[in-house]
Scaffold this motif. Structure first.
Motif, mmCIF file in Angstrom:
data_model
loop_
_atom_site.group_PDB
_atom_site.id
_atom_site.type_symbol
_atom_site.label_atom_id
_atom_site.label_comp_id
_atom_site.label_asym_id
_atom_site.label_seq_id
_atom_site.Cartn_x
_atom_site.Cartn_y
_atom_site.Cartn_z
ATOM 1 N N THR A 824 0.828 -1.206 0.000
ATOM 2 C CA THR A 824 0.000 0.000 0.000
ATOM 3 C C THR A 824 0.860 1.251 0.000
ATOM 4 O OG1 THR A 824 -0.151 -0.216 2.413
ATOM 5 C CG2 THR A 824 -1.959 -1.116 1.101
ATOM 6 N N ASP A 825 2.139 1.083 0.372
ATOM 7 C CA ASP A 825 3.160 2.102 0.159
ATOM 8 C C ASP A 825 4.482 1.366 0.074
ATOM 9 O OD1 ASP A 825 4.143 1.637 2.803
ATOM 10 O OD2 ASP A 825 2.815 3.161 3.613
ATOM 11 N N ASP A 826 5.589 2.081 0.118
ATOM 12 C CA ASP A 826 6.890 1.451 -0.103
ATOM 13 C C ASP A 826 7.265 0.459 0.982
ATOM 14 O OD1 ASP A 826 7.226 2.829 -2.424
ATOM 15 O OD2 ASP A 826 8.464 4.417 -1.553
ATOM 16 N N THR A 827 6.737 0.598 2.180
ATOM 17 C CA THR A 827 7.170 -0.241 3.296
ATOM 18 C C THR A 827 6.051 -1.035 3.966
ATOM 19 O OG1 THR A 827 6.960 1.636 4.812
ATOM 20 C CG2 THR A 827 9.129 1.270 3.807
ATOM 21 N N HIS A 828 4.817 -0.885 3.500
ATOM 22 C CA HIS A 828 3.704 -1.564 4.173
ATOM 23 C C HIS A 828 2.835 -2.324 3.157
ATOM 24 C CE1 HIS A 828 4.840 1.574 7.063
ATOM 25 N NE2 HIS A 828 4.426 0.721 7.984
ATOM 26 N N TYR A 829 2.389 -3.504 3.597
ATOM 27 C CA TYR A 829 1.466 -4.309 2.801
ATOM 28 C C TYR A 829 0.030 -4.145 3.286
ATOM 29 C CZ TYR A 829 -0.711 -8.275 0.498
ATOM 30 O OH TYR A 829 -1.536 -9.057 -0.269
ATOM 31 N N SER A 830 -0.139 -3.767 4.548
ATOM 32 C CA SER A 830 -1.467 -3.620 5.163
ATOM 33 C C SER A 830 -2.258 -4.914 5.059
ATOM 34 C CB SER A 830 -2.244 -2.474 4.499
ATOM 35 O OG SER A 830 -1.532 -1.268 4.581
ATOM 36 N N PRO A 831 -1.770 -5.991 5.682
ATOM 37 C CA PRO A 831 -2.403 -7.304 5.515
ATOM 38 C C PRO A 831 -3.830 -7.382 6.034
ATOM 39 C CG PRO A 831 -0.776 -7.347 7.282
ATOM 40 C CD PRO A 831 -0.597 -6.047 6.575
ATOM 41 N N LEU A 832 -4.198 -6.541 6.983
ATOM 42 C CA LEU A 832 -5.537 -6.637 7.569
ATOM 43 C C LEU A 832 -6.539 -5.700 6.903
ATOM 44 C CD1 LEU A 832 -4.607 -6.943 11.347
ATOM 45 C CD2 LEU A 832 -4.889 -8.736 9.637
ATOM 46 N N ALA A 833 -6.082 -4.954 5.904
ATOM 47 C CA ALA A 833 -7.007 -4.071 5.190
ATOM 48 C C ALA A 833 -7.923 -4.894 4.290
ATOM 49 C CB ALA A 833 -6.223 -3.063 4.359
ATOM 50 N N ASN A 834 -9.160 -4.422 4.105
ATOM 51 C CA ASN A 834 -10.095 -5.120 3.237
ATOM 52 C C ASN A 834 -9.726 -4.914 1.766
ATOM 53 O OD1 ASN A 834 -11.682 -6.140 5.310
ATOM 54 N ND2 ASN A 834 -12.985 -4.321 5.376
ATOM 55 N N VAL A 835 -10.124 -5.872 0.938
ATOM 56 C CA VAL A 835 -9.857 -5.830 -0.499
ATOM 57 C C VAL A 835 -11.128 -5.419 -1.227
ATOM 58 C CG1 VAL A 835 -9.204 -7.214 -2.505
ATOM 59 C CG2 VAL A 835 -8.076 -7.580 -0.319
ATOM 60 N N THR A 836 -10.997 -4.548 -2.201
ATOM 61 C CA THR A 836 -12.158 -4.156 -3.005
ATOM 62 C C THR A 836 -12.321 -5.122 -4.175
ATOM 63 O OG1 THR A 836 -10.910 -2.706 -4.482
ATOM 64 C CG2 THR A 836 -11.716 -1.739 -2.425
ATOM 65 N N ARG A 837 -13.461 -5.037 -4.813
ATOM 66 C CA ARG A 837 -13.743 -5.925 -5.945
ATOM 67 C C ARG A 837 -12.766 -5.645 -7.102
ATOM 68 N NH1 ARG A 837 -18.637 -8.264 -6.577
ATOM 69 N NH2 ARG A 837 -18.916 -7.443 -8.694
ATOM 70 N N GLY A 838 -12.469 -4.377 -7.337
ATOM 71 C CA GLY A 838 -11.535 -4.043 -8.401
ATOM 72 C C GLY A 838 -10.131 -4.522 -8.096
ATOM 73 N N GLN A 839 -9.695 -4.372 -6.846
ATOM 74 C CA GLN A 839 -8.364 -4.829 -6.457
ATOM 75 C C GLN A 839 -8.227 -6.336 -6.649
ATOM 76 O OE1 GLN A 839 -8.323 -3.418 -2.426
ATOM 77 N NE2 GLN A 839 -7.413 -1.423 -2.962
ATOM 78 N N PHE A 840 -9.258 -7.072 -6.239
ATOM 79 C CA PHE A 840 -9.154 -8.519 -6.369
ATOM 80 C C PHE A 840 -9.099 -8.963 -7.826
ATOM 81 C CE2 PHE A 840 -11.132 -12.707 -6.937
ATOM 82 C CZ PHE A 840 -10.144 -13.469 -6.327
ATOM 83 N N LEU A 841 -9.879 -8.346 -8.671
ATOM 84 C CA LEU A 841 -9.879 -8.745 -10.075
ATOM 85 C C LEU A 841 -8.514 -8.506 -10.717
ATOM 86 C CD1 LEU A 841 -11.993 -10.111 -11.733
ATOM 87 C CD2 LEU A 841 -12.722 -7.905 -12.621
ATOM 88 N N VAL A 842 -7.873 -7.402 -10.345
ATOM 89 C CA VAL A 842 -6.525 -7.133 -10.855
ATOM 90 C C VAL A 842 -5.557 -8.204 -10.358
ATOM 91 C CG1 VAL A 842 -4.587 -5.527 -10.799
ATOM 92 C CG2 VAL A 842 -6.913 -4.659 -11.089
ATOM 93 N N LEU A 843 -5.616 -8.500 -9.054
ATOM 94 C CA LEU A 843 -4.751 -9.537 -8.492
ATOM 95 C C LEU A 843 -4.969 -10.880 -9.192
ATOM 96 C CD1 LEU A 843 -5.030 -8.804 -4.664
ATOM 97 C CD2 LEU A 843 -2.939 -8.680 -6.013
#
Length: 978
Positions: A824-843
């Motif tokens: 989510t930035d250069d040093t963080h993944y934010s593992p507990l943040a929710n995923v949006t529908r658009g983000q998941f489709l890209v992944l």
């Protein structure tokens, strides 16, 4: 995702490969041959720390002559017989920083082995007892008056002592308590004192050799006041044995015996100053540390057994810090058997109200962040007020407090946990005797049990575990050696750990295993209660320490062969059967028909093989028989490449390729021993068959980057893959694919999940391809739809909020290394943040290499103009999603689990990659199966059965939202098991 950093010059780097054979290769390229201070380890099981190498950059001598001494140690030296070289000064003084290296050189040249260093700043920074304005200046003046002043026969001082004024000065002297100046006692034989700096040795900004030599002459004059052979040293035991043996008589007079005797041998303890301790705690390594003092009755009870058990566990150094910075020593008192000279509490910094309580509080709060004590915050604290008048609070530990420490350690959940275990038990020398018992408690046994538990783990993560391959690829007799009963293990991806019971783990198949230190207890008090004047012992309290982070241990694949010899089946596989030169082996529903192709290797490492028409025809006939029996057919050509092969090439008759492509669905596998394998699917073979005329040649060539290329990418393996149909180069397989496998041994410290494969695009970019390291075979395997140059690379992407030991750690590493997922930035993944529908489709699409068109003609109305826009259009075009109705997709809405699994199911169906296995689970077995929406039923049924979805707590939670960590884990499970 392209890497433009490497654009434009990456092609040049790879065209200038050092190991290439232009005259031989089917697509030869023109060659261009231009080409913290480390603490170190001790000899025992824990680390050693060198304070002087750490804090004195100018010293630059690992074998220097200096040894720190505490106030207690110094008092012992000054009361001892012999001549001693002593240096007052510390790392905070410019003069000591500038001079210490030169003093070391002179001392070593003269033959002096030890100079004892005492810093009058007891904390290394501000608590300067040589400062007359300090509240504790008497601690120093008492020392000077007793030991460091010239006196006449009547005991009166003769002039001022050279040691009287050393504030902010470096003071080197030779000491002999029995030295005489006529009738006077003159303990300081010779001395040198100054308050200079490094600038004193410079001329015009450069070191002036004449100034250095002049200073060295001064040092030599001081040290030369006594012959080198006359200088004494204090044995380590002598800093501990007399103090403990004397003080125990004051605290436990009725026991009638010393603590230490000849049976204890060389003691493992070493005193450290406060500043030395803080530097040690800030250094890398595994350390055994004891907080305690010879004045403390409870340390007296423990010290003998700590020494015994440290040796039992091969620990040769236990660093000991006394929270009484002067150890309670009062040098104004005369030593007598009836007087405890360590019983003054003036410099006990572990106490609220002490002017230097901040030393203890800050040390605990900064370094010992997971400390567990009998006294917890809120009950008995140590506090001080900061500059704003606010209380700063720390747990109050009791001494002795013994612990194992590694500042870099994290527990299994990725939380910092520098203390690996501790013992804090308050017994006395009286009641810890072997036969002492109260209320059924044997303190002697209890303390030894606690020491066994503590010393069972002396390092952050296992470092000695090593995998040993099974005897053959068919056997499960692999091992992991170098383990102890303090560890536990599991196969990578398995849910539960199994305790280790010996010095090796046996009965293992090839693969990756997670090995870690198991959870264990630490030990606190209270250990006694008192009522009506009677003390009753009670059992110690066990407090938990979480399991440690795991390390991946790879059990390599065993050699091919072995196993059953009777022709039956084992685990779904049949043993090889040979007929007319063709060997067939069946595994599950796939039968591989193999022939050996003769090859020759020239002096340049070029291996060539030519398949005869007769042998190829027999192989194709076998494949046709396999298909007629209902099995999937693989036709394998095995080329016995020499170990030094750099380029392997095979020529296959055109008619054979045409026959396979037109009349079978068989795959063709080329197995170049020691070089790699390539396996073409049916569509790829059809594409080759339709290209050009003439026989087909398939080649793997090992390459090496130039020096410039290595600077950019590192020294990584490079492979050049090519197919020619006659004179026509076939680079793209028209929708078909090729499985490639090349041997690879991970470098020390490499995370297997970060080993990836790049290919070089025509315009010079690096593109990651779907691939992974396979520990079971010792290969890197990947799938490609075209041939090019490929690099086995390493791309470990670290995030501050993702620990390797977290349950999602390997998944995030795997996806980030392949540029499927980013932070989510250069040093963080934010593992507990929710995923949006658009983000998941890209992944999802990136995970399976689905590239969208630059402009998708038919997109959703709310696709907008964002990073996900073309991916939404591609998913719609491919039938992966139809949206939510009214041509809407809602890309910025958090995705539910049932929507995620529906999209995943449809994508896998389109790609022909739905899991075919049966995990033995059914949707109906979950308590909330009835809550699954109708459109998601098929997805849950398939993914639960295939083991992709396992639920949590007996539920599937279909309407729940999905975190970035959960998405990473799902995709990792699918991609890593392809």
């Amino acid at each position: 995702m392209r890497k433009p950093t490497f654009a434009a010059r990456i092609v040049a780097l790879l065209l200038a490969l050092l190991i290439s054979v232009p005259a031989f290769s089917a697509n030869a390229d023109a060659g261009d041959s231009s080409a913290v201070v480390s603490t170190g380890s001790g000899t025992g099981a824990t680390s050693h720390y060198d304070y002087f190498s750490d804090v004195y950059p100018s010293l630059n001598d690992a074998s220097h002559v200096f040894k720190t001494v505490t106030y207690e140690d110094l008092a012992h030296i000054l009361g001892s017989e012999g001549k001693y070289a002593i240096l007052f000064g510390g790392a905070s003084l410019p003069s000591t920083q500038a001079e210490i290296g030169y003093i070391d050189q002179v001392a070593k040249a003269y033959g002096i082995s030890t100079i004892y260093n005492f810093d009058t700043k007891l904390d290394g920074l501000t608590l300067d007892i040589a400062d007359s304005g300090n509240a504790f200046a008497s601690v120093y003046t008492d020392l000077v008056n007793k030991y460091l002043t010239e006196k006449n026969a009547a005991g009166a001082a003769v002039g001022a002592s050279p040691a009287a004024d050393v504030k902010d000065k470096t003071f080197l002297f030779v000491y002999d308590k029995d030295h005489k100046n006529g009738d006077n006692s003159q303990p300081i034989v010779a001395s040198l004192k100054n308050d200079g700096s490094a600038a004193d040795f410079l001329t015009d900004g450069a070191v002036d050799a004449s100034k250095v030599d002049a200073f060295k002459t001064q040092v030599q004059n001081v040290l030369g006041a006594a012959p080198a052979v006359d200088y004494a040293t204090v044995a380590n035991n002598d800093f501990f044995e007399p103090a403990f043996n004397q003080n125990v008589k004051h605290n436990s007079p009725n026991v009638g015996r010393d603590i230490f005797g000849a049976e204890d041998g060389q003691l493992v303890f070493e005193h450290v100053t406060y500043h030395e301790l803080t530097r040690l705690l800030d250094s890398h390594g595994n350390y055994a540390i004891l907080f305690g003092g010879s004045w403390c009755p409870n340390t007296q009870a423990a010290i003998k057994f700590i020494n015994e058990y440290a040796k039992k566990y091969n620990i040769d150094k236990v660093y000991m810090w006394d929270p009484r910075l002067d150890a309670g020593v009062d040098v104004t008192q005369t030593d007598s058997p009836d007087f405890d000279s360590h019983d003054i509490d003036r410099l006990m910094v572990r106490g609220t109200g002490h002017p230097y309580a901040n030393l203890y509080v800050d040390l605990v709060n900064k370094y010992l962040t997971n400390i567990q004590t009998q006294y917890v915050k809120g009950t008995t604290n140590v506090t001080y007020k900061d500059a704003n008048g606010q209380d700063v609070v720390a747990n109050k530990l009791q001494v002795p407090y013994l612990y194992i420490y590694n500042k870099d350690n994290k527990d299994a959940s990725g939380v910092s946990a520098p203390i690996l275990g501790h013992v804090e038990l308050m017994y006395s020398w009286t009641n810890i005797q072997p036969d002492y018992q109260s209320n059924g408690v044997l303190p002697n046994t209890a303390y030894k049990t606690a020491l066994d538990a503590l010393f069972s783990r002396l390092e952050s993560v296992p470092t000695q575990a090593a995998g040993v391959a099974p005897t053959t690829s068919a056997n499960n007799d692999g091992r992991i050696t170098g383990v102890t009963a303090a560890l536990e293990y599991k196969a990578a991806g398995a849910a539960n750990y199994t305790p280790v019971t010996g010095t090796s783990i046996t009965g293992l198949a090839a693969g990756t295993y997670n090995v870690r230190y198991a959870a264990k207890p630490g030990y606190n008090g209270p250990v006694s209660s008192r009522s009506n004047g009677v003390t009753t012992l009670i059992a110690p309290t066990q407090v938990p320490y979480a399991a440690g982070e795991s390390v991946d241990v790879i059990v390599p694949a065993g050699p091919t062969g072995g196993g059953n010899t009777g022709g039956g089946t084992t685990g779904g596989s049949t043993t090889p059967v040979k007929d007319d030169g063709v060997t067939t082996t069946t595994s599950g529903s796939t039968t591989t028909s193999s022939i050996d192709v003769p090859a020759k290797t020239d002096a340049d490492g070029n291996t060539t093989a030519v398949v005869t028409k007769e042998a190829a025809a027999a192989l194709v006939d076998s494949a046709k028989k396999t298909e007629s029996a209902g099995n999937v057919a693989v036709a394998e050509l095995k080329v016995a490449s020499a170990a030094d092969t750099q380029t392997a090439r095979i020529s296959i008759p055109r008619a054979v390729i045409d026959d396979v492509a037109a009349n079978t669905k068989a795959q063709v596998k080329i197995n170049y021993a020691a070089v790699g394998t390539v396996q073409f699917d049916t569509q790829a073979l059809k594409t080759i068959s339709a290209a050009g005329t003439g026989d087909v040649t398939i080649e793997i060539a090992k390459r090496e980057l130039t020096a410039e290329g290595k600077e950019v990418l590192g020294d990584r393996p490079v492979y050049d893959l090519s197919v020619k149909a006659g004179d026509t180069l076939v680079s793209d397989f028209g929708g078909g694919s090729v499985k490639v496998s090349v041997p690879y041994a991970p470098k020390t410290g490499e995370d297997p999940n970060a080993i990836i494969v790049y290919y070089i695009t025509e315009d010079g970019y690096l593109e990651p391809v779907r691939g992974k390291y396979n520990p079971a075979t010792g290969t890197v395997d990947f799938v490609t739809a075209h041939f090019s140059q490929y690099i086995v690379a390493y791309n470990k992407v670290a995030f501050d909020d993702v620990s390797d030991a977290a349950w999602y750690g390997k998944a995030v590493t795997f996806l980030a290394a392949r540029e499927i997922a980013t932070g989510t930035d250069d040093t963080h993944y934010s593992p507990l943040a929710n995923v949006t529908r658009g983000q998941f489709l890209v992944l999802l699409l990136k995970a399976y290499g689905i590239e969208p068109n630059e402009a998708e003609a038919n997109n959703f109305a709310d696709a907008g103009n964002a990073y996900y826009t073309p991916y939404l259009g591609a998913a719609k075009r491919l039938g992966i999603t139809t949206g939510l109705g009214d041509n809407l997709f809602a890309p910025d809405k958090a995705i539910t689990r049932q929507d995620l699994f529906t999209l995943l199911y449809r994508a896998l169906d389109v790609l022909g990659k739905l899991p075919s296995g049966d995990a033995g689970s059914a949707v109906s077995s979950f308590a909330d199966a009835g809550k699954i929406a109708g459109y998601a039923q098929d997805a849950f049924q398939a993914l639960v059965k295939g083991g992709v979805v396992t639920g949590s707590g007996g539920k599937l939670n279909p309407a729940g939202l999905t975190t970035r960590a959960e998405v990473a884990q799902v995709l990792y499970k699918l991609l890593s098991n392809e």
